[in-house]
Design an enzyme around this catalytic site. Structure first.
Site, short mmCIF file in Angstrom:
data_model
loop_
_atom_site.label_atom_id
_atom_site.label_comp_id
_atom_site.label_asym_id
_atom_site.label_seq_id
_atom_site.Cartn_x
_atom_site.Cartn_y
_atom_site.Cartn_z
N THR A 87 0.79 -1.24 -0.03
CA THR A 87 -0.03 -0.07 0.21
C THR A 87 0.69 1.25 0.09
O THR A 87 0.62 2.18 -0.79
CB THR A 87 -1.02 0.10 1.34
OG1 THR A 87 -1.86 -1.20 1.10
CG2 THR A 87 -1.86 1.26 1.42
P1 AMP Z 1 -1.56 -3.04 3.39
O1 AMP Z 1 -0.96 -3.97 5.02
O2 AMP Z 1 -0.67 -2.80 2.32
O3 AMP Z 1 -2.83 -3.84 2.94
O4 AMP Z 1 -2.10 -1.76 3.80
C1 AMP Z 1 -3.49 -1.30 4.03
C2 AMP Z 1 -3.98 -0.62 5.09
O5 AMP Z 1 -3.12 0.56 5.16
C3 AMP Z 1 -5.41 0.06 5.21
O6 AMP Z 1 -6.25 -1.07 6.01
C4 AMP Z 1 -5.23 1.05 6.22
O7 AMP Z 1 -5.40 0.82 7.62
C5 AMP Z 1 -3.55 1.44 6.01
N1 AMP Z 1 -3.66 2.74 5.71
C6 AMP Z 1 -4.10 3.31 4.35
N2 AMP Z 1 -3.82 4.80 4.32
C7 AMP Z 1 -3.20 4.98 5.42
C8 AMP Z 1 -2.81 6.12 6.11
N3 AMP Z 1 -2.75 7.44 5.18
N4 AMP Z 1 -2.16 6.33 7.26
C9 AMP Z 1 -2.38 5.23 8.06
N5 AMP Z 1 -2.75 4.04 7.50
C10 AMP Z 1 -2.98 3.87 6.36
ZN ZN Z 2 -3.14 -1.35 -0.55
ZN ZN Z 3 -3.64 -4.88 1.88
#
Ligand code: AMP
Ligand code: ZN
Ligand code: ZN
Length: 425
Positions: A87
């Site tokens: 992400t």
């Molecule tokens: P991943 O673990 O790569 O799937 O990351 C996705 C998660 O990143 C989402 O479920 C959010 O909880 C978190 N996330 C997304 N944008 C933000 C942000 N701007 N600040 C903090 N956490 C975030």
């Molecule tokens: Zn993502």
């Molecule tokens: Zn994810």
């Protein structure tokens, strides 16, 4: 002239120089219309990210509003994420046009110079330290050009990068509902003209979360897709009611896809390497290992040998198509799990309180399941165009073009614009 970091090899400098020339040239091309019948002063750009929306979710028949947007505008077969397909690295690539290797957000969790994990994506105390974020996000360029920007969440947007934050921004709050996020965007568009933002981001994490919890092929993901589609409908209706549809360019995309995972596909890395001698900087889909002093040869002999469900490389020797491995924040050894597999440890598995994830991403960014969404609709975009897969570094030159701001040095290919925009020659 762009100021190239010294870590770029001469070859990379050459490529960057060519890209810079290309993107700069494109920025000054006045015959590509930004908003058909509207001047730039009246046009708006709205960038929506639906985290974890795999490209083919659009064909499930559960997102009618998004499908209508795609039918009336441009749809890519897929948007290819950058490696690693996580992400934070990818959201920041989308707004800078730089590969993670170049912007420095090389993972969701990054080890600092002190050997500790000092950047943790969901810990704002760490992510708000501006030094982590290299390059220049598009909202900084917009603000510098006198265009107000607003971010209804986006990784990096709550950090003063280069000393600049969006005019309007919100600290990330996963408890803020999707409709409330849309209403905030619409409120911003109701501001008096002089205060109204011209570039706006909007972010939804719900599809990604359901993908992890239930797997990408689950009924739960389809239910969340339908909910987010209804939220998009609320946005589109709100734009329509404000008479903005003809002066607003809308891009709906995602950061990566999702592939089925599960408890039966775990690599226990402590059975492969002694974690007393080699520090596991990261685990999950993309793992990083840092040998303790004097343990480099041992670490390499244990990790670089073939394994059925993961592959490891020395930093700097990763396959070229990853464009990954030159940044100093990347640990000395990087391991990538086979599609659907996850790296963990015996003790982490025993201590785990939640069920194992049924969907994962982070894998080889060229895998079809990692393919992300790209849909664009508005006066600048070709109506009814279907375009082949393109790299997500190409989104930034598009944003810069639509905002008529000079793009910073980037890894994107401005030729992609020609496939997407109406009336280009
Ligand atoms: P991943 O673990 O790569 O799937 O990351 C996705 C998660 O990143 C989402 O479920 C959010 O909880 C978190 N996330 C997304 N944008 C933000 C942000 N701007 N600040 C903090 N956490 C975030
Ligand atoms: Zn993502
Ligand atoms: Zn994810």
């Amino acid at each position: 002239m762009p100021n190239f970091p010294s870590r770029l090899t001469p070859w990379l400098r050459l490529v960057s120089l060519a890209l810079f020339a290309l993107t700069s040239a494109c920025a000054t091309r006045s015959h590509i219309p930004v908003a058909a019948s509207h001047s730039a002063a009246e046009s708006y750009l709205l960038l929506v990210s639906i985290d974890g929306f795999r490209a083919d979710y659009l064909d499930r028949g559960v997102t009618p509003r998004l499908s209508a947007l795609a039918a009336g505008g441009v749809r890519a077969d897929a948007l290819r994420p950058s490696f690693p397909s996580l992400t934070f690295p990818n959201h920041y690539t989308l707004v800078t046009g730089l590969r993670p290797d170049h912007h420095g957000i090389v993972h969701n969790r990054i080890q600092g110079n002190d050997g500790k994990i000092s950047f943790v994506y969901n810990d704002a105390r760490t992510t708000r330290e501006a030094h982590w974020w290299g390059g220049e996000p598009i909202w900084v360029a917009a603000e510098r050009h006198g265009l107000r920007s607003a971010t209804m969440f986006w990784p990096g947007s709550d950090t003063a990068i280069g000393g600049v934050r969006p005019s309007y921004w919100k600290p990330f709050d996963r408890n803020l509902g999707a409709d409330a996020r849309v209403d905030t965007v619409l409120d911003w568009l109701d501001l008096p003209l002089a205060q109204r933002p011209r570039f706006i981001t909007l972010y939804f994490e719900q599809v990604d979360r359901a993908g992890h919890d239930y797997g990408p092929d689950s009924a739960e993901v389809n239910a969340v897709l339908a909910q987010i589609d209804a939220t998009l409908g609320r946005l589109l209706d709100g734009l329509e009611a404000r008479g903005l549809r003809r002066s607003l360019n809308l891009i709906v995309l995602s950061d990566h896809g999702q592939t089925p995972a599960g408890a039966e596909k775990l690599v226990l890395v402590d059975t492969v390497v002694d974690l007393e001698r080699v520090q596991a900087v990261n685990l999950g889909v993309v793992a990083g290992f840092a040998p303790e002093p004097g343990q480099r040869r041992y670490a390499e002999s244990a990790l670089l040998r073939p394994h059925p469900h993961m592959q490891c490389w020395r930093r700097g020797q990763m396959p070229a198509h990853f464009h990954y491995g030159t940044h100093a924040r990347i640990p000395p050894i990087v391991c990538l799990a086979q599609q659907g597999w996850i790296m963990t440890t015996t003790s982490a598995l025993a201590a785990r309180t939640s069920p194992p994830s049924l969907g994962e991403h982070g894998y080889d960014n060229t895998l079809p399941d990692m393919g992300a969404l790209f849909v664009a609709n508005g006066p600048a975009f070709r109506p009814g165009a279907r375009v082949p897969v393109f790299d997500n570094v190409d989104v930034y030159p598009l944003l810069a073009h639509l905002l008529q701001v000079k793009p910073a040095r980037n890894d994107g290919d401005a030729r992609t614009l020609r496939l997407l925009l109406r009336d280009t020659d």
